[in-house]
Design a protein around this motif. Structure first.
Motif, PDB file in Angstrom:
ATOM      1  N   ALA A 187     -26.099 -24.691 -35.798  1.00  0.00           N
ATOM      2  CA  ALA A 187     -26.231 -23.469 -36.578  1.00  0.00           C
ATOM      3  C   ALA A 187     -27.548 -22.789 -36.228  1.00  0.00           C
ATOM      4  CB  ALA A 187     -26.195 -23.797 -38.068  1.00  0.00           C
ATOM      5  N   ASP A 188     -27.484 -21.462 -36.095  1.00  0.00           N
ATOM      6  CA  ASP A 188     -28.705 -20.782 -35.643  1.00  0.00           C
ATOM      7  C   ASP A 188     -29.685 -20.473 -36.769  1.00  0.00           C
ATOM      8  OD1 ASP A 188     -27.499 -18.647 -36.850  1.00  0.00           O
ATOM      9  OD2 ASP A 188     -27.460 -17.357 -35.076  1.00  0.00           O
ATOM     10  N   PHE A 189     -29.304 -20.814 -37.998  1.00  0.00           N
ATOM     11  CA  PHE A 189     -30.333 -20.666 -39.043  1.00  0.00           C
ATOM     12  C   PHE A 189     -31.292 -21.850 -39.009  1.00  0.00           C
ATOM     13  CE2 PHE A 189     -27.542 -23.362 -41.602  1.00  0.00           C
ATOM     14  CZ  PHE A 189     -28.407 -24.050 -42.447  1.00  0.00           C
ATOM     15  N   VAL A 190     -30.934 -22.858 -38.264  1.00  0.00           N
ATOM     16  CA  VAL A 190     -31.859 -23.973 -38.052  1.00  0.00           C
ATOM     17  C   VAL A 190     -32.715 -23.618 -36.845  1.00  0.00           C
ATOM     18  CG1 VAL A 190     -32.071 -26.432 -37.642  1.00  0.00           C
ATOM     19  CG2 VAL A 190     -30.124 -25.561 -38.933  1.00  0.00           C
ATOM     20  N   LEU A 191     -34.016 -23.571 -37.069  1.00  0.00           N
ATOM     21  CA  LEU A 191     -34.930 -23.138 -36.016  1.00  0.00           C
ATOM     22  C   LEU A 191     -35.432 -24.329 -35.229  1.00  0.00           C
ATOM     23  CD1 LEU A 191     -37.015 -20.576 -38.064  1.00  0.00           C
ATOM     24  CD2 LEU A 191     -34.919 -20.192 -36.769  1.00  0.00           C
ATOM     25  N   LYS A 227     -24.879 -16.728 -42.764  1.00  0.00           N
ATOM     26  CA  LYS A 227     -25.273 -17.811 -41.877  1.00  0.00           C
ATOM     27  C   LYS A 227     -24.071 -18.287 -41.063  1.00  0.00           C
ATOM     28  CE  LYS A 227     -29.243 -19.185 -44.457  1.00  0.00           C
ATOM     29  NZ  LYS A 227     -29.423 -17.765 -44.715  1.00  0.00           N
ATOM     30  N   THR A 228     -24.304 -18.450 -39.777  1.00  0.00           N
ATOM     31  CA  THR A 228     -23.205 -18.887 -38.921  1.00  0.00           C
ATOM     32  C   THR A 228     -23.500 -20.258 -38.334  1.00  0.00           C
ATOM     33  OG1 THR A 228     -24.136 -17.970 -36.909  1.00  0.00           O
ATOM     34  CG2 THR A 228     -22.753 -16.506 -38.233  1.00  0.00           C
ATOM     35  N   THR A 259     -34.043 -10.217 -37.957  1.00  0.00           N
ATOM     36  CA  THR A 259     -33.609  -9.824 -39.307  1.00  0.00           C
ATOM     37  C   THR A 259     -32.728 -10.916 -39.885  1.00  0.00           C
ATOM     38  OG1 THR A 259     -31.779  -8.691 -38.278  1.00  0.00           O
ATOM     39  CG2 THR A 259     -33.624  -7.330 -38.968  1.00  0.00           C
ATOM     40  N   PHE A 260     -33.390 -11.917 -40.444  1.00  0.00           N
ATOM     41  CA  PHE A 260     -32.647 -13.086 -40.909  1.00  0.00           C
ATOM     42  C   PHE A 260     -31.964 -12.832 -42.237  1.00  0.00           C
ATOM     43  CE2 PHE A 260     -36.731 -14.289 -39.057  1.00  0.00           C
ATOM     44  CZ  PHE A 260     -36.264 -14.682 -37.830  1.00  0.00           C
ATOM     45  N   GLU A 261     -32.618 -12.017 -43.038  1.00  0.00           N
ATOM     46  CA  GLU A 261     -32.160 -11.922 -44.410  1.00  0.00           C
ATOM     47  C   GLU A 261     -30.842 -11.167 -44.555  1.00  0.00           C
ATOM     48  OE1 GLU A 261     -35.172 -11.023 -47.453  1.00  0.00           O
ATOM     49  OE2 GLU A 261     -36.469 -12.042 -46.030  1.00  0.00           O
ATOM     50  N   VAL A 286     -27.958 -28.857 -36.489  1.00  0.00           N
ATOM     51  CA  VAL A 286     -29.020 -28.823 -35.477  1.00  0.00           C
ATOM     52  C   VAL A 286     -29.129 -27.407 -34.932  1.00  0.00           C
ATOM     53  CG1 VAL A 286     -28.600 -31.227 -34.829  1.00  0.00           C
ATOM     54  CG2 VAL A 286     -27.524 -29.378 -33.516  1.00  0.00           C
ATOM     55  N   SER A 287     -30.277 -27.083 -34.383  1.00  0.00           N
ATOM     56  CA  SER A 287     -30.493 -25.760 -33.793  1.00  0.00           C
ATOM     57  C   SER A 287     -29.737 -25.685 -32.462  1.00  0.00           C
ATOM     58  CB  SER A 287     -31.972 -25.543 -33.556  1.00  0.00           C
ATOM     59  OG  SER A 287     -32.410 -26.331 -32.470  1.00  0.00           O
TER      60      SER A 287
END
Length: 876
Positions: free
Chosen positions: A379-383, A356-357, A350-352, A309-310
């Motif tokens: 996880a913060d890759f989930v927006l 991933k954390t 700058t996601f790329e 989850v975000s």
RNA sequence: GCCGGGAUGGCGGAACUGGUAGACGCGCCGGACUUAAAAUCCGGUGGGGCUUAAAACCCCGUGCGGGUUCGACUCCCGCUCCCGGCACCA
């Protein structure tokens, strides 16, 4: 006459006629004129910055002015208005920099812009000039906001164009009984969930270093502030949003009704990004709390090895409320808390290439298909803004999940294989799974998926959805990339949002008869240093009374975004001085929709889409008469610097229109920007090339003056028919070119004519025609000589010449190229339009040059396209 | 990565729905005018070959490789490069 003197002459006449046209309101559009066909030609109104008109304005406005003048002479009742989009950040920032009130700065900018446009010869109807910062204008911007607040969207309600879905008054929203029972507050809360303007907590950027709120466009890619390059913070503020997503389907479907370039339609569709997928419930182990995830790949559900989850997800709040029941140890709690706090503040674009954390919460979710438990991560890759803000992690079939799983050593389970692998059997499948080094994201055939094994991705999506739906664990949903539109800005220089907050009654709109809510003057216009609007300091203005209970209340201090005034401006042109209504109904019916909308490619998505949304809402509430605002849209190109790059101050390649008008005269600049390249193209400015146009005008002057003299000295002088026919061919070419927006080739045609006939003179009638053809391009020049011919003022309200087709036909000159085996070997001249190939062949046989290629060879085939070409296919 | 647009002389660009590639303009070269320069005017100007020179003629040529066609800048297939927009979109 030297070239310098000639430029002086141009400047003299542009001064003289420019002023007169404005004084005479020569280009005023007539409401309700039934004798002429109406044409509403709209070009995006400028943002008047302190720098003044730039070359891009100069070119696009000139091209549209050429088009306008042409249409007007063609007999249309043309509405060609102009106004000012004068709210906005650059003016505000500039005002603060020079320490003056934004209002004054904006006023000066407008004055400057207007003078420049007049100097350029823009034939605007100045009686309809509007300015988004004028309280009499923004009264209606505020009014629209209130209407949005007072309406909800009923997707089933029939509307005027025969389709379903319409905005309805909030009073018509049916309130469920259980809500009714809870009383007025609950009812209001319920209504708020449906209003087209509503409040929600949304992140805004804040710079702790500069201590100000930062607009989206001032955020650098790394999440730092454009001005100080220090890291920004995300803060969560209550903001107004507009429910554009309610109109998403209509915004896609109604594109069929309009003539926009395909690329523009595509861009709009992509921007809306409608997708069909499924929402699936993953219950937290031993609880009745579900995490609802969104996926477009339900076929991969057997490959789920975690749920994420975000950081902003409501799961987090639920989690901390229930940590004890869930039996989470202190350390895990602490880790999760720290991760969430950090992530919620962080601004990072700058996601790329970034690892991933995430953080394991210590709880597990139950797979709705297998009943197996999988770990839940934050996880913060989930927006949070995408889908439901929660995902099912399928590392084998999603690259991002794959990377996450690799980092956290989570299992990777292959459940989709390519069809050919599947067909090769078990061994091949195992080999495929073992050799996976990145996610296999394509669709294929299911494996390791119980009873769905062997189905194709598409079949499986349907079957799994159906089964889960029966168990109330999943449902099909439509999802849009487009999100509701954040409509609050924590600045000063914008329209005040006409809302009042009362402790007792909550939010209420300002009563309509109290509009406009005027933006108050301040002693100090600087940004507030806590990231809120500077209007917080306007104590007197803020404190007001509640429209509902009459008690003490506060005004909304956030202002509207720049879009607010610009997404409906073209409607106000129709009735700019109306004090009673946004627009008179009859005027709206007469003028709408806009027949042609010219603008920049950069507005292809946002402005075009948002203004279509507002228009559709106005249509629903009966303000405007058509479902779509713009019948036809085209994007003009840019003027690049002389180096071929985009003009910018930092590159030092900016060409100022004011300077070149001074140097070459407005007519030259006009004609050059039309000539420099195609309408949609990005073309570099070149002083040398502009000089070429100047030369043309100077030669035209000599040609015209010589003709006038000749006419005066030779009464009854007439041109021969051949010359007249050529002139008529020019009429045809120029007309056709303007109509298809090929201003560059129209100018080329005029040049070509002069090149060919410079040594001739024109008779009176032909000279008039020639001036008229010149009029849209070089309006001052044409007007001057029109008046010297003592023709009635003005050439710009005279009739466009009609090409005499018969005359053109009679003097048609046909040169037919002759090809042998597809190669041009000569040409023959014929009289008129010969249709018979034998006639041509006979001429060819008399031509020794061509016959050389035919010697000793046999003609096998003759392809003859009358008027175009003849091709002889020969063989040894 | 995805979406969109593009690539034609030294430069900006023309070429209708497949029919003389390079219109028009700039620049450049030569000439006229001028004491001279600027401005202006006239002529030339895709590359190469042949030719003392010119005319004439020949070959090549619209980013690259293939294909369809009597004929391709234009249509089809496969690439390369450039520009613009969006982007952890589940």
């Amino acid at each position: 006459m030297s070239s310098v003197e000639f430029v002086d002459f141009l400047k003299e006449i542009q001064e003289k006629w420019g002023k007169k046209w404005v004084e005479d309101n020569l280009f005023k559009a007539e409401d309700f004129d039934t004798k002429r066909k109406k044409f509403y030609l709209l070009t995006e109104f400028p943002y008047p910055s302190h720098v003044g008109l730039h070359m891009g304005h100069c070119r696009s406005y000139t091209m549209m002015d050429i088009y306008t003048r042409y249409l007007r002479m063609k007999g249309y009742n043309v509405l060609f208005p102009m106004g000012w989009d004068a709210f906005g950040l650059p003016t505000y920032n500039y005002a603060i920099k020079v320490n003056r009130p934004p209002k004054e700065v904006a006023k000066e900018n407008v004055k400057n812009f207007k003078n420049q446009l007049i100097a350029l010869g823009g034939s605007f109807d100045w009686t309809r000039e509007i300015n988004t910062t004028d309280p009499e204008y923004y009264r209606w911007t505020q009014w629209i906001f209130i209407q949005l607040y007072n309406h909800w969207y009923d997707p089933e309600y029939p509307r005027e164009d025969g389709k379903k879905g319409k905005a309805r008054p909030i009073s018509e929203l049916e309130i469920p009984d259980d809500i009714k029972k809870k009383g007025p507050k609950a009812i209001k809360e319920y209504q708020d969930r449906f209003r087209l303007a509503y409040k929600a907590k949304m992140p805004v950027y804040y710079c702790p270093h500069c201590r100000i709120g930062v607009a989206d466009e001032e955020v650098e890619p790394g999440g730092t502030h454009e001005r100080c390059h220090q890291p920004l913070e995300k803060r969560y503020l209550e903001q107004w949003l507009l429910r554009i997503t309610a109109y998403a389907d209509r915004l896609i479907e109604d594109l069929e009704l309009v003539d926009f370039p395909d690329s523009v339609k595509r861009a709009q569709i992509n921007w809306i990004g409608r997708k069909y997928g499924a929402e699936v419930k993953f219950f937290i182990e031993n609880t009745d709390y579900p995490v609802t995830i969104f996926t477009t790949r339900l076929d991969t559900i057997y490959g789920v090895t975690f749920v994420a989850v975000s950081p902003e997800h409501s799961f987090v709040e639920w989690y901390f409320e229930n940590v004890n029941n869930l039996g989470i140890d202190e350390e895990t709690q602490k880790k999760v808390r720290e991760y969430v706090e950090e992530a919620r503040k962080k601004v990072d674009k700058t996601f790329e290439q970034k690892i991933k954390t995430g953080v394991f919460t210590g709880v597990y979710a139950v797979s709705p298909v297998t009943g197996e438990k999988v770990p839940v991560y934050v996880a913060d890759f989930v927006l949070d803004e995408v889908g439901t803000g929660a995902i099912m992690g399928v590392p084998a079939h999603d690259q991002r999940d794959y990377e996450f799983a690799t980092t956290y050593k989570l299992p990777i389970k292959v459940v989709i294989v390519p069809k050919d692998v599947y067909e090769k059997g078990q061994e091949a499948i195992e080999e495929f799974s073992l050799n996976l080094t990145k996610a296999y994201e394509k669709e294929g055939v299911l494996v390791q998926s119980d009873k769905y094994t062997g189905l194709s991705s598409n079949e499986a999506k349907k079957a799994i959805l159906e089964d889960l739906y029966k168990k109330r664990l999943a449902e099909q949903v439509k999802y849009y990339r487009l999100r509701d539109w954040v409509f609050s800005r924590q600045h000063y220089w914008g329209e005040p949002t006409p809302m009042i907050y009362c402790e007792k009654c909550g939010w209420n709109p300002v009563p309509e008869d109290e509009l406009p809510v005027i933006l108050p003057d301040l002693d100090d216009y600087k940004m507030a240093d806590d990231g809120t609007s500077p209007l917080q300091r306007a104590t007197e203005w803020i404190n007001t009374t509640c429209p509902e209970c009459g008690g003490p209340a506060r005004r909304e201090t956030d202002v509207m975004p720049n879009w607010a005034g610009s997404n409906w401006y073209y409607v106000r042109y129709l009735d700019p001085h109306n004090k009673e209504r946004l627009v008179d109904e009859k005027k709206a019916i007469y003028w709408l929709p806009v027949d042609f909308y010219d603008g920049g490619a950069e507005h292809t998505t946002m402005h075009l889409l948002y203004s279509r949304f507002i228009y559709k809402f106005l249509y629903d509430i009966g303000v405007v008469p058509t479902p779509e605002p713009y019948a036809k849209r085209r994007n003009h190109g840019l003027v690049l610097g002389p180096d071929g790059k985009k003009m910018s101050k930092s590159r030092g390649n900016v060409v100022n229109p004011w300077d070149v008008i001074e140097k070459f005269g407005a007519d030259t600049v006009r004609m050059y920007v039309a000539f420099m390249g195609p309408y949609e193209g990005n073309v570099p400015w070149s002083d040398e090339s502009a000089r070429g146009v100047l030369r043309f005008l100077e030669r035209a002057k000599a040609f015209i003056e010589r003709s006038i003299k000749h006419i005066q000295e030779n009464k009854g002088f007439k041109n021969n028919e051949m010359l007249t026919a050529r002139l008529h061919r020019l009429i045809k070419r120029v007309s056709e070119n303007i109509e298809s927006l090929k201003f560059n080739t129209a100018v080329a045609a005029l040049m070509e004519f002069l090149n060919n006939h410079e040594n001739d003179v024109l008779d009176g009638e032909n000279l008039e025609v020639f001036l008229k053809l010149l009029a849209p391009f070089a309006p001052f020049f044409a007007e001057e000589y029109w008046s010297r011919l003592s023709k009635p003022y003005s050439i710009h309200t005279s009739d466009w010449p009609v090409a005499d087709e018969k005359l053109i036909e009679a003097h048609a000159e046909f040169v037919i190229p002759v090809q042998i085996n597809g190669k041009v070997r000569g040409q023959v001249t014929v009289q008129g339009k010969v249709e018979d190939k034998e006639v041509i062949l006979q001429i060819i046989r008399k031509d020794p040059k061509i016959n050389r290629y035919l010697e000793g060879k046999k003609i096998q085939k003759v392809i003859f396209v009358p008027g175009k070409i003849i091709n002889l296919v020969v063989k040894e």
